[in-house]
Design an enzyme around this catalytic site. Structure first.
Site, mmCIF file in Angstrom:
data_model
loop_
_atom_site.group_PDB
_atom_site.id
_atom_site.type_symbol
_atom_site.label_atom_id
_atom_site.label_comp_id
_atom_site.label_asym_id
_atom_site.label_seq_id
_atom_site.Cartn_x
_atom_site.Cartn_y
_atom_site.Cartn_z
ATOM 1 N N CYS A 30 1.027 -1.221 0.045
ATOM 2 C CA CYS A 30 -0.056 -0.030 -0.179
ATOM 3 C C CYS A 30 0.946 1.200 0.020
ATOM 4 O O CYS A 30 1.713 1.535 1.027
ATOM 5 C CB CYS A 30 -0.894 -0.135 0.894
ATOM 6 S SG CYS A 30 -1.754 1.443 1.564
ATOM 7 N N CYS A 33 0.206 3.753 2.527
ATOM 8 C CA CYS A 33 0.645 3.297 3.978
ATOM 9 C C CYS A 33 2.108 3.710 4.209
ATOM 10 O O CYS A 33 2.499 3.963 5.218
ATOM 11 C CB CYS A 33 0.384 1.970 3.954
ATOM 12 S SG CYS A 33 -1.385 1.206 3.885
#
Length: 121
Positions: A30, A33
């Protein structure tokens, strides 16, 4: 304080053993993230009175499912074992600091009273 990495084996202990825990649900694939992680880690250094923890949803999907995490990064502040909010998406350092301040000011008195009464029964 260093960010703790939580999984099925230590999640419950971390939540039950600390009054204020902020959990970042993330995954290594991600991109938001990965860009948010340094911000989260820097906040943990500033707010040493709070436990900052990360849950890799690929390694601990049962925790993510329990908390109904559908998008990441997802940050959940937990005060006295109760989730008081949730933020989805990347945050700037300022946005995270403002959220931490709001979460810290959240009045958990009624929540605590409710659970104490439940335990007394």
């Amino acid at each position: 304080m260093a960010v703790q990495h939580l999984n099925k084996g230590n999640f419950k202990q971390a939540i039950e053993g600390n009054a204020f825990v902020i959990v970042d649900f993330w995954a290594p694939w991600c991109e938001p993230c990965m860009s948010f992680s340094p911000t989260f880690e820097a906040a943990s250094d500033v707010h040493s009175e709070i436990v900052f923890a990360m849950v890799n949803i690929d390694e601990s999907p049962e925790i993510a499912q329990y908390f109904n995490v559908k998008q990441i990064p997802a940050v959940m502040p937990i005060r006295n074992q109760v989730v008081v909010d949730a933020q989805v998406g990347d945050m700037t350092a300022r946005e995270l600091d403002e959220a931490i301040a709001a979460w810290g000011e959240f009045d958990v008195t009624e929540i605590d009273r409710y659970f104490k009464e439940k335990q007394a029964v």
